[in-house]
Design a protein around this motif. Structure first.
Motif, PDB file in Angstrom:
ATOM      1  N   ALA A 190       8.810   2.814  -4.078  1.00 56.23           N
ATOM      2  CA  ALA A 190       7.856   1.775  -4.497  1.00 56.23           C
ATOM      3  C   ALA A 190       8.489   0.752  -5.454  1.00 56.23           C
ATOM      4  O   ALA A 190       8.299  -0.459  -5.283  1.00 56.23           O
ATOM      5  CB  ALA A 190       6.643   2.430  -5.152  1.00 56.23           C
ATOM      6  N   VAL A 191       9.252   1.236  -6.436  1.00 55.65           N
ATOM      7  CA  VAL A 191       9.824   0.311  -7.432  1.00 55.65           C
ATOM      8  C   VAL A 191      10.788  -0.654  -6.739  1.00 55.65           C
ATOM      9  O   VAL A 191      10.724  -1.880  -6.928  1.00 55.65           O
ATOM     10  CB  VAL A 191      10.526   1.094  -8.565  1.00 55.65           C
ATOM     11  CG1 VAL A 191      11.235   0.144  -9.521  1.00 55.65           C
ATOM     12  CG2 VAL A 191       9.522   1.960  -9.315  1.00 55.65           C
TER      13      VAL A 191
ATOM     14  N   LEU B  96       0.197   5.281 -10.130  1.00 56.26           N
ATOM     15  CA  LEU B  96       1.505   4.917  -9.570  1.00 56.26           C
ATOM     16  C   LEU B  96       1.732   3.409  -9.768  1.00 56.26           C
ATOM     17  O   LEU B  96       2.825   2.979 -10.158  1.00 56.26           O
ATOM     18  CB  LEU B  96       1.550   5.274  -8.075  1.00 56.26           C
ATOM     19  CG  LEU B  96       2.802   4.835  -7.325  1.00 56.26           C
ATOM     20  CD1 LEU B  96       4.040   5.579  -7.819  1.00 56.26           C
ATOM     21  CD2 LEU B  96       2.648   5.051  -5.813  1.00 56.26           C
ATOM     22  N   GLY B  97       0.689   2.620  -9.523  1.00 54.60           N
ATOM     23  CA  GLY B  97       0.808   1.162  -9.660  1.00 54.60           C
ATOM     24  C   GLY B  97       1.217   0.741 -11.068  1.00 54.60           C
ATOM     25  O   GLY B  97       2.083  -0.109 -11.247  1.00 54.60           O
TER      26      GLY B  97
ATOM     27  N   SER C  24       0.833  -1.211   0.000  1.00 52.69           N
ATOM     28  CA  SER C  24       0.000   0.000   0.000  1.00 52.69           C
ATOM     29  C   SER C  24       0.861   1.252   0.000  1.00 52.69           C
ATOM     30  O   SER C  24       1.820   1.370   0.770  1.00 52.69           O
ATOM     31  CB  SER C  24      -0.935   0.032   1.208  1.00 52.69           C
ATOM     32  OG  SER C  24      -1.859  -1.013   1.106  1.00 52.69           O
ATOM     33  N   TYR C  25       0.469   2.158  -0.873  1.00 48.90           N
ATOM     34  CA  TYR C  25       1.079   3.490  -0.948  1.00 48.90           C
ATOM     35  C   TYR C  25       0.766   4.207   0.361  1.00 48.90           C
ATOM     36  O   TYR C  25      -0.337   4.068   0.902  1.00 48.90           O
ATOM     37  CB  TYR C  25       0.444   4.191  -2.140  1.00 48.90           C
ATOM     38  CG  TYR C  25       1.016   5.513  -2.564  1.00 48.90           C
ATOM     39  CD1 TYR C  25       2.356   5.821  -2.426  1.00 48.90           C
ATOM     40  CD2 TYR C  25       0.183   6.458  -3.180  1.00 48.90           C
ATOM     41  CE1 TYR C  25       2.850   7.040  -2.852  1.00 48.90           C
ATOM     42  CE2 TYR C  25       0.672   7.675  -3.616  1.00 48.90           C
ATOM     43  CZ  TYR C  25       2.008   7.960  -3.448  1.00 48.90           C
ATOM     44  OH  TYR C  25       2.496   9.166  -3.877  1.00 48.90           O
ATOM     45  N   ILE C  26       1.694   4.975   0.865  1.00 52.39           N
ATOM     46  CA  ILE C  26       1.528   5.635   2.171  1.00 52.39           C
ATOM     47  C   ILE C  26       0.302   6.559   2.199  1.00 52.39           C
ATOM     48  O   ILE C  26      -0.222   6.856   3.277  1.00 52.39           O
ATOM     49  CB  ILE C  26       2.839   6.377   2.543  1.00 52.39           C
ATOM     50  CG1 ILE C  26       2.878   6.708   4.039  1.00 52.39           C
ATOM     51  CG2 ILE C  26       3.034   7.611   1.661  1.00 52.39           C
ATOM     52  CD1 ILE C  26       4.257   7.098   4.548  1.00 52.39           C
ATOM     53  N   ASN C  27      -0.188   6.971   1.014  1.00 52.56           N
ATOM     54  CA  ASN C  27      -1.390   7.824   0.933  1.00 52.56           C
ATOM     55  C   ASN C  27      -2.645   6.982   1.175  1.00 52.56           C
ATOM     56  O   ASN C  27      -3.457   6.748   0.283  1.00 52.56           O
ATOM     57  CB  ASN C  27      -1.502   8.466  -0.457  1.00 52.56           C
ATOM     58  CG  ASN C  27      -0.369   9.385  -0.790  1.00 52.56           C
ATOM     59  OD1 ASN C  27       0.783   9.103  -0.464  1.00 52.56           O
ATOM     60  ND2 ASN C  27      -0.663  10.480  -1.451  1.00 52.56           N
ATOM     61  N   CYS C  28      -2.804   6.481   2.392  1.00 51.36           N
ATOM     62  CA  CYS C  28      -3.997   5.703   2.751  1.00 51.36           C
ATOM     63  C   CYS C  28      -4.183   5.825   4.262  1.00 51.36           C
ATOM     64  O   CYS C  28      -3.279   6.274   4.982  1.00 51.36           O
ATOM     65  CB  CYS C  28      -3.847   4.236   2.323  1.00 51.36           C
ATOM     66  SG  CYS C  28      -2.551   3.332   3.178  1.00 51.36           S
TER      67      CYS C  28
ATOM     68  N   ILE D 255       3.321  -4.376   3.402  1.00 51.14           N
ATOM     69  CA  ILE D 255       4.351  -3.333   3.422  1.00 51.14           C
ATOM     70  C   ILE D 255       3.780  -2.035   2.850  1.00 51.14           C
ATOM     71  O   ILE D 255       2.913  -2.068   1.972  1.00 51.14           O
ATOM     72  CB  ILE D 255       5.630  -3.780   2.649  1.00 51.14           C
ATOM     73  CG1 ILE D 255       6.823  -2.858   2.949  1.00 51.14           C
ATOM     74  CG2 ILE D 255       5.389  -3.882   1.153  1.00 51.14           C
ATOM     75  CD1 ILE D 255       8.182  -3.447   2.542  1.00 51.14           C
ATOM     76  N   ILE D 256       4.277  -0.921   3.370  1.00 56.61           N
ATOM     77  CA  ILE D 256       3.904   0.405   2.856  1.00 56.61           C
ATOM     78  C   ILE D 256       5.022   0.858   1.917  1.00 56.61           C
ATOM     79  O   ILE D 256       6.193   0.463   2.083  1.00 56.61           O
ATOM     80  CB  ILE D 256       3.759   1.403   4.038  1.00 56.61           C
ATOM     81  CG1 ILE D 256       2.705   0.904   5.032  1.00 56.61           C
ATOM     82  CG2 ILE D 256       3.432   2.817   3.559  1.00 56.61           C
ATOM     83  CD1 ILE D 256       1.336   0.629   4.442  1.00 56.61           C
TER      84      ILE D 256
END
Ligand code: 13P
Ligand code: SF4
Length: 290
Positions: free
Chosen positions: A113-114, A134-135, A92-96, A106-107
């Motif tokens: 992310a990559v 982003l994904g 998960s992206y930290i924007n959550c 994992i965040i």
């Protein structure tokens, strides 16, 4: 300790003790020994600081400073989505919200992310939330297939391709630099893609003297300060409005910063059981992206 994200208005950036992207800010929040953190950013950022430092008072100038990406991923719906993909690693992206972080393995941030996705065993399927743009970019960079939650950022979704093409005609020498939350057809037009801090670094490292910047225009303040001899242009939103500015980030003002320093309110509060569940995937990120 006053922490500020690059999307804050220039006056706030100028009084902050530290300015950074989401990853730098979460590291800084974890490392500071200050008793009080004023987090000039949006709610998920201040909440992450509180998850990492429960003993500290974490203030946010405006408690309504949310995030359209975090809102696009309600915890109950996300739990149902996860149940449909029980064997997947959840990144998960930290924007959550903390409730979505608590359901994640994992965040990540747009900075790491990559790298983090590349570290996941190749035989394990991956679910990525909540930003589909982003994904898609991470999938392309890492060569991994990602199952995407269909969320997006209302600011980065809205950049105008037509306006970008027009600006390129007017400034043919300019380098196009973009945040990976932008839509794929805009990223295809970019010369460089990265998190806010990587865009800032690129602005000083690149031989280009002029830039078209596809992200929230608050960062242009730092770009102009760091490399005063270069020229930076913001790209407008699709109907020529100023909707390239994040309405949540811009709820914070200098006056609200002063008021929260004075009253020590509003403060982030978090249920301890939820905090501990959300802490584990954030710690995994900090350890894996050291
Ligand atoms: P960065 O992690 O690149 O600072 O991005 C945060 C964000 O909210 C982008 O919209
Ligand atoms: Fe959220 Fe988009 Fe604002 Fe970033 S720019 S804080 S992703 S709404």
């Amino acid at each position: 300790m006053i922490l500020a994200h690059y999307y804050q208005e220039p006056a706030i950036q100028d009084i902050a003790d530290f300015i950074g992207d989401s990853l730098d800010l979460s590291r800084r929040a974890a490392a500071t020994d200050a008793d009080v953190i004023v987090f000039c950013g949006v709610h998920f950022m201040a909440e992450t600081a509180k998850i990492l430092s429960p003993e500290k008072t974490v203030l946010i100038p405006d408690l309504d400073a949310g995030c359209s990406l975090a809102d696009a991923c309600p915890a109950e719906a996300f739990a149902a989505f996860r149940a449909e993909h029980p064997d997947h690693y959840v990144v998960s992206y930290i924007n959550c919200s903390a409730a979505v972080k608590a359901q994640s393995y994992i965040i990540c941030t747009s900075s790491n992310a990559v790298d983090l996705v590349r570290q996941i065993p190749a035989d394990r399927p991956i679910l990525f939330a909540p930003d589909q743009n982003l994904g898609r970019w991470v999938a392309r960079q890492s060569g991994r297939e990602l199952t995407l939650w269909p969320g997006s950022c209302q600011v980065h979704e809205n950049f105008s391709e037509q306006a970008l093409l027009q600006l390129r005609l007017e400034h043919p020498q300019a380098e196009v630099i973009a945040h990976p939350e932008c839509q794929p057809h805009l990223l295809d037009l970019a010369d460089f893609i990265g998190s806010t801090s990587k865009l800032l670094q690129r602005a000083s490292d690149s031989p280009a003297q002029e830039f078209l910047v596809l992200t929230e225009p608050g960062i242009l303040h730092q770009m102009r300060k760091r490399v005063p001899g270069k020229t930076f242009h913001e790209v407008p939103g699709s109907d020529g409005c100023s909707c390239n500015a994040c309405p949540y980030m811009r709820l914070n003002t200098l006056e609200k910063v002063w008021r929260c320093l004075d009253t020590l309110q509003p403060a982030i509060e978090l249920d301890e059981e939820l905090r501990l569940k959300a802490l584990a995937p954030i710690r995994r990120m900090l350890e894996a992206s050291r």
